[in-house]
Design a protein around this motif. Structure first.
Motif, PDB file in Angstrom:
ATOM      1  N   VAL A  28       0.887  -1.108  -0.124  1.00 46.80           N
ATOM      2  CA  VAL A  28      -0.044  -0.001  -0.053  1.00 46.80           C
ATOM      3  C   VAL A  28       0.941   1.333  -0.108  1.00 46.80           C
ATOM      4  CG1 VAL A  28      -1.979  -1.204   1.212  1.00 46.80           C
ATOM      5  CG2 VAL A  28      -0.059  -0.135   2.553  1.00 46.80           C
ATOM      6  N   PRO A  29       0.417   2.319  -0.446  1.00 44.62           N
ATOM      7  CA  PRO A  29       1.296   3.554  -0.510  1.00 44.62           C
ATOM      8  C   PRO A  29       1.987   4.070   0.449  1.00 44.62           C
ATOM      9  CG  PRO A  29      -0.762   3.775  -1.801  1.00 44.62           C
ATOM     10  CD  PRO A  29      -0.940   2.603  -1.002  1.00 44.62           C
ATOM     11  N   ARG A  30       1.403   3.717   1.973  1.00 44.61           N
ATOM     12  CA  ARG A  30       2.138   4.055   3.149  1.00 44.61           C
ATOM     13  C   ARG A  30       3.395   3.254   3.142  1.00 44.61           C
ATOM     14  NH1 ARG A  30      -2.349   1.456   5.244  1.00 44.61           N
ATOM     15  NH2 ARG A  30      -1.657  -0.381   6.426  1.00 44.61           N
ATOM     16  N   GLN A  31       3.584   2.190   2.552  1.00 47.87           N
ATOM     17  CA  GLN A  31       4.702   1.486   2.578  1.00 47.87           C
ATOM     18  C   GLN A  31       5.532   1.920   1.683  1.00 47.87           C
ATOM     19  OE1 GLN A  31       2.818  -2.555   1.830  1.00 47.87           O
ATOM     20  NE2 GLN A  31       3.831  -3.160   3.654  1.00 47.87           N
ATOM     21  N   SER A  32       7.116   1.614   1.609  1.00 46.49           N
ATOM     22  CA  SER A  32       7.923   2.097   0.566  1.00 46.49           C
ATOM     23  C   SER A  32       8.904   1.148   0.267  1.00 46.49           C
ATOM     24  CB  SER A  32       8.801   3.352   1.274  1.00 46.49           C
ATOM     25  OG  SER A  32       9.295   3.045   2.387  1.00 46.49           O
ATOM     26  N   PHE A  33       9.552   1.267  -0.815  1.00 44.80           N
ATOM     27  CA  PHE A  33      10.420   0.107  -1.395  1.00 44.80           C
ATOM     28  C   PHE A  33      11.652   0.428  -1.843  1.00 44.80           C
ATOM     29  CE2 PHE A  33       7.916   1.103  -4.906  1.00 44.80           C
ATOM     30  CZ  PHE A  33       8.878   0.540  -5.966  1.00 44.80           C
ATOM     31  N   GLY A  34      12.595  -0.443  -2.151  1.00 47.13           N
ATOM     32  CA  GLY A  34      13.776  -0.415  -2.880  1.00 47.13           C
ATOM     33  C   GLY A  34      14.263  -1.460  -3.522  1.00 47.13           C
ATOM     34  N   ILE A  35      14.919  -1.126  -4.630  1.00 46.88           N
ATOM     35  CA  ILE A  35      15.314  -2.714  -5.204  1.00 46.88           C
ATOM     36  C   ILE A  35      16.642  -2.491  -5.766  1.00 46.88           C
ATOM     37  CG2 ILE A  35      14.769  -4.347  -7.145  1.00 46.88           C
ATOM     38  CD1 ILE A  35      11.763  -3.067  -7.600  1.00 46.88           C
ATOM     39  N   ILE A  36      17.541  -3.320  -5.433  1.00 47.50           N
ATOM     40  CA  ILE A  36      18.762  -3.386  -5.649  1.00 47.50           C
ATOM     41  C   ILE A  36      19.534  -4.842  -6.179  1.00 47.50           C
ATOM     42  CG2 ILE A  36      21.221  -2.857  -4.621  1.00 47.50           C
ATOM     43  CD1 ILE A  36      19.843  -1.336  -2.704  1.00 47.50           C
ATOM     44  N   PHE A  37      20.228  -4.597  -7.443  1.00 49.98           N
ATOM     45  CA  PHE A  37      20.442  -5.948  -7.851  1.00 49.98           C
ATOM     46  C   PHE A  37      21.979  -6.041  -7.609  1.00 49.98           C
ATOM     47  CE2 PHE A  37      16.661  -4.994 -10.467  1.00 49.98           C
ATOM     48  CZ  PHE A  37      16.156  -6.459 -10.481  1.00 49.98           C
ATOM     49  N   PHE A  38      22.541  -7.296  -7.518  1.00 53.22           N
ATOM     50  CA  PHE A  38      23.986  -7.364  -7.587  1.00 53.22           C
ATOM     51  C   PHE A  38      24.404  -8.222  -8.572  1.00 53.22           C
ATOM     52  CE2 PHE A  38      22.458 -10.333  -4.357  1.00 53.22           C
ATOM     53  CZ  PHE A  38      22.970 -11.585  -4.731  1.00 53.22           C
ATOM     54  N   GLN A  39      25.474  -7.579  -9.233  1.00 54.77           N
ATOM     55  CA  GLN A  39      26.114  -7.932 -10.365  1.00 54.77           C
ATOM     56  C   GLN A  39      27.773  -7.716 -10.169  1.00 54.77           C
ATOM     57  OE1 GLN A  39      25.236  -6.586 -14.545  1.00 54.77           O
ATOM     58  NE2 GLN A  39      24.074  -8.542 -14.552  1.00 54.77           N
ATOM     59  N   GLN A  40      28.641  -8.513 -10.622  1.00 55.83           N
ATOM     60  CA  GLN A  40      30.017  -8.227 -10.311  1.00 55.83           C
ATOM     61  C   GLN A  40      30.146  -7.911  -9.244  1.00 55.83           C
ATOM     62  OE1 GLN A  40      30.628  -6.036 -13.877  1.00 55.83           O
ATOM     63  NE2 GLN A  40      31.080  -8.043 -15.179  1.00 55.83           N
ATOM     64  N   ASN A  41      30.966  -6.563  -8.885  1.00 53.77           N
ATOM     65  CA  ASN A  41      31.099  -5.978  -7.326  1.00 53.77           C
ATOM     66  C   ASN A  41      30.217  -5.111  -7.481  1.00 53.77           C
ATOM     67  OD1 ASN A  41      32.882  -7.706  -6.097  1.00 53.77           O
ATOM     68  ND2 ASN A  41      34.630  -6.715  -7.192  1.00 53.77           N
ATOM     69  N   LYS A  42      29.156  -4.752  -8.275  1.00 49.21           N
ATOM     70  CA  LYS A  42      28.465  -3.382  -8.355  1.00 49.21           C
ATOM     71  C   LYS A  42      26.903  -3.859  -7.669  1.00 49.21           C
ATOM     72  CE  LYS A  42      30.782  -2.506 -12.409  1.00 49.21           C
ATOM     73  NZ  LYS A  42      30.613  -2.679 -13.992  1.00 49.21           N
ATOM     74  N   ALA A  43      26.434  -2.654  -7.306  1.00 45.60           N
ATOM     75  CA  ALA A  43      24.934  -2.384  -6.903  1.00 45.60           C
ATOM     76  C   ALA A  43      24.222  -1.825  -7.803  1.00 45.60           C
ATOM     77  CB  ALA A  43      24.933  -2.196  -5.510  1.00 45.60           C
TER      78      ALA A  43
END
Length: 191
Positions: free
Chosen positions: A43-58
């Motif tokens: 729901v909109p009162r929640q918040s999110f982030g998405i981070i992928f890892f590949q090699q040594n990078k985020a």
């Protein structure tokens, strides 16, 4: 908040940390689709982030360095960015992505990987990874739970070291681990 059967109660700040190494090629679309379903339940009162890892990078889904409200527009924008920008390849090391996720001060991190300790030049020792997580997400004096719950999903093949399972036991609680094999993903077994 929930992902692939794992649940975190009372979570308002959610971060997904996802393996984008070459070993995830066959499962990647299924994982992104499940992430879409997970985001749809927010729901909109929640918040999110998405981070992928590949090699040594985020690889951080914009906006970088902050969470965004779980609105339909933000979910759609995030999933469209993933479709355009993220192609599983190579090997990976999760540390930069995990550090970036913890800096966002989430209530829960859903950590997804096939081989969280990596291999070759991107390999990290299991005990070193556990020590670093303890430093980043300590059990504070007088508390029975950590500030951030880390729930883990092992994809495709079992990990003989059970690293994600150990992370979940320490940081995610008794129901913080799930293994999803190739058959459950609709993929053919290897070998």
């Amino acid at each position: 908040a929930s992902f692939a059967g794992l649940k975190a109660t009372n979570a308002r700040r959610i971060v997904y940390v996802v393996d984008a190494s070459g070993s995830m090629i066959g499962a990647f679309r299924t994982i992104v689709d499940e992430m879409g379903r997970s985001l749809d339940r927010m729901v909109p009162r929640q918040s999110f982030g998405i981070i992928f890892f590949q090699q040594n990078k985020a690889l951080t889904v914009p906006p970088r360095g902050r969470l965004q409200p779980a609105t339909e527009a933000n979910r759609d924008r995030a999933l469209a960015w993933i479709d355009r920008e993220v192609v599983p390849r190579g090997r990976s090391n999760p540390l930069e992505a995990i550090e970036a996720a913890i800096r966002l001060e989430p209530d829960v991190i859903f950590l997804l990987s096939n081989d969280i300790t990596g291999s070759d030049e991107y390999e990290i020792d299991q005990e070193e990874l556990l020590r670093m997580l303890e430093t980043m997400n300590p059990l504070e004096p007088g508390r029975t739970a950590r500030r951030c719950q880390i729930q883990c999903i092992q994809f495709l093949d079992p990990d003989p070291l059970e690293t994600l399972k150990r992370i979940a036991e320490i940081h995610g609680g008794p129901d913080g681990f799930k293994y999803i094999d190739r058959e459950q993903l609709g993929l053919r077994p290897t070998g």
